[in-house]
Enzyme design. Structure first.
Site, PDB file in Angstrom:
ATOM      1  N   SER A   3       0.813  -1.220   0.000  1.00 40.24           N
ATOM      2  CA  SER A   3       0.000   0.000   0.000  1.00 40.24           C
ATOM      3  C   SER A   3       0.845   1.268   0.000  1.00 40.24           C
ATOM      4  O   SER A   3       0.558   2.228  -0.729  1.00 40.24           O
ATOM      5  CB  SER A   3      -0.930  -0.010   1.217  1.00 40.24           C
TER       6      SER A   3
ATOM      7  N   THR B 132       1.417  -7.041   2.129  1.00 37.46           N
ATOM      8  CA  THR B 132       0.895  -7.797   3.265  1.00 37.46           C
ATOM      9  C   THR B 132      -0.583  -7.536   3.493  1.00 37.46           C
ATOM     10  O   THR B 132      -1.383  -8.463   3.650  1.00 37.46           O
ATOM     11  CB  THR B 132       1.687  -7.458   4.535  1.00 37.46           C
ATOM     12  N   CYS B 133      -0.990  -6.285   3.513  1.00 37.32           N
ATOM     13  CA  CYS B 133      -2.369  -5.946   3.870  1.00 37.32           C
ATOM     14  C   CYS B 133      -3.376  -6.598   2.933  1.00 37.32           C
ATOM     15  O   CYS B 133      -4.317  -7.248   3.363  1.00 37.32           O
ATOM     16  CB  CYS B 133      -2.567  -4.432   3.868  1.00 37.32           C
TER      17      CYS B 133
ATOM     18  N   CYS C 219      -4.545  -7.742   6.384  1.00 34.63           N
ATOM     19  CA  CYS C 219      -5.805  -7.098   6.776  1.00 34.63           C
ATOM     20  C   CYS C 219      -7.018  -7.587   6.005  1.00 34.63           C
ATOM     21  O   CYS C 219      -8.054  -7.916   6.596  1.00 34.63           O
ATOM     22  CB  CYS C 219      -5.714  -5.577   6.589  1.00 34.63           C
TER      23      CYS C 219
ATOM     24  N   LYS D  43      -7.814 -11.455   6.323  1.00 34.47           N
ATOM     25  CA  LYS D  43      -8.110 -11.659   7.749  1.00 34.47           C
ATOM     26  C   LYS D  43      -9.505 -11.146   8.092  1.00 34.47           C
ATOM     27  O   LYS D  43     -10.282 -11.824   8.759  1.00 34.47           O
ATOM     28  CB  LYS D  43      -7.036 -10.945   8.578  1.00 34.47           C
TER      29      LYS D  43
ATOM     30  N   TYR E  88      -4.526  -3.016  -7.954  1.00 36.03           N
ATOM     31  CA  TYR E  88      -3.287  -2.345  -7.561  1.00 36.03           C
ATOM     32  C   TYR E  88      -2.348  -2.192  -8.753  1.00 36.03           C
ATOM     33  O   TYR E  88      -1.779  -1.123  -9.001  1.00 36.03           O
ATOM     34  CB  TYR E  88      -2.596  -3.121  -6.438  1.00 36.03           C
TER      35      TYR E  88
ATOM     36  N   GLY F 267       0.158 -13.984  22.125  1.00 35.50           N
ATOM     37  CA  GLY F 267      -1.056 -13.310  22.573  1.00 35.50           C
ATOM     38  C   GLY F 267      -1.183 -11.894  22.083  1.00 35.50           C
ATOM     39  O   GLY F 267      -1.915 -11.096  22.668  1.00 35.50           O
TER      40      GLY F 267
ATOM     41  N   TYR G   9      -2.086  -9.068  18.833  1.00 34.32           N
ATOM     42  CA  TYR G   9      -3.359  -8.899  18.126  1.00 34.32           C
ATOM     43  C   TYR G   9      -3.544  -9.946  17.024  1.00 34.32           C
ATOM     44  O   TYR G   9      -4.665 -10.401  16.775  1.00 34.32           O
ATOM     45  CB  TYR G   9      -3.508  -7.477  17.581  1.00 34.32           C
ATOM     46  N   ILE G  10      -2.462 -10.383  16.386  1.00 32.79           N
ATOM     47  CA  ILE G  10      -2.599 -11.389  15.328  1.00 32.79           C
ATOM     48  C   ILE G  10      -3.070 -12.716  15.910  1.00 32.79           C
ATOM     49  O   ILE G  10      -4.011 -13.345  15.404  1.00 32.79           O
ATOM     50  CB  ILE G  10      -1.272 -11.560  14.563  1.00 32.79           C
TER      51      ILE G  10
ATOM     52  N   GLU H   8      -6.728 -12.328  17.122  1.00 33.76           N
ATOM     53  CA  GLU H   8      -7.685 -12.243  16.019  1.00 33.76           C
ATOM     54  C   GLU H   8      -7.943 -13.622  15.419  1.00 33.76           C
ATOM     55  O   GLU H   8      -9.094 -14.011  15.182  1.00 33.76           O
ATOM     56  CB  GLU H   8      -7.167 -11.281  14.944  1.00 33.76           C
TER      57      GLU H   8
ATOM     58  N   ARG I  17      -0.439  -7.352  24.903  1.00 32.81           N
ATOM     59  CA  ARG I  17       0.531  -6.463  25.565  1.00 32.81           C
ATOM     60  C   ARG I  17       0.615  -5.129  24.819  1.00 32.81           C
ATOM     61  O   ARG I  17       0.627  -5.067  23.604  1.00 32.81           O
ATOM     62  CB  ARG I  17       1.906  -7.132  25.585  1.00 32.81           C
TER      63      ARG I  17
ATOM     64  N   THR J 147      -1.446  -0.169   7.836  1.00 30.51           N
ATOM     65  CA  THR J 147      -1.548   0.207   6.423  1.00 30.51           C
ATOM     66  C   THR J 147      -1.865   1.691   6.214  1.00 30.51           C
ATOM     67  O   THR J 147      -1.202   2.356   5.413  1.00 30.51           O
ATOM     68  CB  THR J 147      -2.600  -0.663   5.721  1.00 30.51           C
TER      69      THR J 147
ATOM     70  N   ALA K  48      -7.670  -0.588  15.292  1.00 29.19           N
ATOM     71  CA  ALA K  48      -8.655  -1.580  15.696  1.00 29.19           C
ATOM     72  C   ALA K  48      -8.011  -2.949  15.732  1.00 29.19           C
ATOM     73  O   ALA K  48      -7.139  -3.266  14.926  1.00 29.19           O
ATOM     74  CB  ALA K  48      -9.840  -1.590  14.741  1.00 29.19           C
TER      75      ALA K  48
ATOM     76  N   HIS L 180     -30.176   7.910  20.186  1.00 25.01           N
ATOM     77  CA  HIS L 180     -30.766   6.876  21.045  1.00 25.01           C
ATOM     78  C   HIS L 180     -31.839   6.102  20.283  1.00 25.01           C
ATOM     79  O   HIS L 180     -32.598   6.685  19.525  1.00 25.01           O
ATOM     80  CB  HIS L 180     -31.390   7.535  22.280  1.00 25.01           C
TER      81      HIS L 180
ATOM     82  N   GLU M  87     -23.921   6.175  21.830  1.00 25.41           N
ATOM     83  CA  GLU M  87     -24.317   7.293  22.681  1.00 25.41           C
ATOM     84  C   GLU M  87     -23.569   7.307  24.007  1.00 25.41           C
ATOM     85  O   GLU M  87     -23.491   8.342  24.669  1.00 25.41           O
ATOM     86  CB  GLU M  87     -25.827   7.270  22.923  1.00 25.41           C
TER      87      GLU M  87
END
Length: 452
Positions: free
Chosen positions: A14, A41-42, A47, A50, A98, A175, A177-178, A181, A204, A310, A340, A434, A439
């Site tokens: 990217s 990779t993304c 990303c 995944k 791309y 442990g 994020y990868i 997930e 971590r 990315t 995220a 609401h 909210e």
């Protein structure tokens, strides 16, 4: 000296493609070398596939929810082959986009590996050499296996998208994020999923309260987490992979996934030989404008090891283009970058963690955890978490965390407000929508604690 190109980019991910396209569209002569697939990779092994797997794995939960809302619904059998083939068709489409967009902009693409031989010369795998006034390295990184006997019995994240069949029992080591997930993904697809993590808690570097919340939810969904545990022995045994952990636990799994970190793809590029400096992790050292110790050579993205996201690589590419080809010195702004983690439940963050805030300045902590209407009606006990950190001195929101469905979608716009310098008062005087989960970000009334 006359050069073959104004810019030669190593890497078709990217960041590299964005820099190449912008520069070519300005009328400069640009080339790009990519030894694998355009998109990096993304798009190809990160990303995008995944997230598609996350979507697929959430379907049984959606069916359960539908049933509790009165629909006669059953999840049926998950067809991994059908999903995998459709996923790769989508990746092929994106790769083609791309490549096509880069070529339309005027970028000449070499589908082979490249290395540097001097400050202005690139040698391609076929032995030909090209010269360029500026060289940009955007070759990304790769997942690594630990240095231990039989580590090759395990797969890494790149391999996940090409599995012939889904395992019945899976061990994920790591442990971060990868690992977390993919634990959610495989668990949702019906795989008996366990994790070995060396530390006392997953994720971590993230907010401690949020880490605990996600871990609790993962375990409630059926994922087994062995904390303070690392593999000490691995063998092929009983038709599977036998693993012994440092906590004494032993078990045979159908597959082992290493999620133990990534390293920059700097090996064999000839960088140190021509004066480009690398840090201890093998990442390229750059200044605030992405320039290396060799003035004509720049780098961006995962290969510099700063913020490996990315959208960050894309913004680094824009900053590079402005600095080098527009004459507008532009440094990448790394402050308040939202991110995220597509765990299940999803977590999104922006700004400081509570632990970081405690070290920096007096801070009020606002937080709430509750069962949202949609899940509560269906009898789902899982809770969402909303958290906001507020500077006592300025009143500005310095950190935010959301855990729950759509966390990333909500955080994107919270991040806009934070980037604009929004205060807690700004959030308070914004009318709520609401009924919604979001909210909660404008109805947090009293701090649950203060950090002095």
């Amino acid at each position: 000296m006359e050069f073959d190109y104004d810019l030669f980019v190593l890497g078709g991910g990217s960041g590299g493609v964005r820099a190449a396209r912008l520069t070519a569209l300005d009328g400069h002569k640009v080339a790009l070398a990519e030894e694998s697939r355009m998109g990096g990779t993304c798009v190809i092994r990160g990303c995008v596939p995944k997230k598609l797997m996350v979507f697929a794995s959430e379907m049984p939960w959606t069916v359960d929810l539908a049933r509790n809302y009165g629909w006669d619904a059953e999840p049926g059998r998950f067809d991994w082959d059908a999903f995998r083939d459709r996923m790769h068709s989508e990746l092929d489409r994106l790769e083609n986009a791309y490549e096509t967009n880069a070529e339309k902009a005027g970028v000449e693409i070499f589908k082979q590996r490249a290395r540097l031989t001097d400050a202005h010369t690139v040698e391609l795998a076929d032995g030909t050499t090209k010269t360029a006034k500026h060289i940009l390295i955007a070759v990304g990184g790769h997942p690594v296996r630990p240095d231990m006997e039989n580590a090759d019995l395990g797969i890494v994240s790149n391999d996940v998208f090409h599995l012939e069949t889904l395992p019945k029992k899976l061990l994920i080591v790591g442990g971060g994020y990868i690992g977390c997930e993919f634990a959610g993904v495989f668990n949702g697809m019906g795989v008996e999923t366990s994790m070995f993590i060396r530390k006392a808690q997953i994720l971590r570097g993230f907010d401690d309260e949020a880490r605990g919340h996600v871990a609790d939810c993962m375990q409630q969904r059926g994922i087994t987490i062995h904390t303070g545990c690392a593999p000490t022995a691995i063998e092929e045994r009983d038709g599977g992979i036998w693993v012994k952990g440092s906590n004494g636990h032993e078990e045979v799994f159908d597959a082992l996934l290493w999620a133990t970190g990534r390293k920059p793809n700097t090996k064999g590029l000839g960088l140190e030989e021509i004066g480009v400096e690398l840090n201890r992790q093998g990442a390229i050292c750059v200044d605030e404008y992405g320039q290396t110790a060799v003035p004509s050579i720049f780098a961006l993205g995962d290969v510099i090891g700063k913020v490996e996201l990315t959208p960050v690589a894309i913004r680094e590419a824009v900053a590079f283009h402005k600095t080098v080809f527009k004459g507008e010195k532009t440094a990448m702004d790394y402050d308040l970058i939202p991110s995220a983690t597509f765990t299940q439940p999803e977590m999104a963050t922006c700004g400081m963690t509570e632990e970081e805030a405690e070290e920096k300045e007096p801070t009020d902590v606002y937080a709430t955890a509750f069962r949202p209407m949609r899940q509560a009606f269906a009898g789902d006990e899982e809770r969402v978490l909303f958290k906001m950190l507020v500077s006592k001195e300025s009143g500005k929101v310095t950190g935010a965390t959301i855990i729950g469905p759509g966390a990333a979608e909500m955080m994107q716009f919270v991040a806009v407000a934070m980037k604009m310098g929004a205060t807690k008062e700004d959030f308070d005087r914004t009318c709520a929508i609401h009924p919604s989960m979001a909210e909660e970000m404008v109805t947090l009334k009293e701090p649950v604690r203060s950090l002095s």
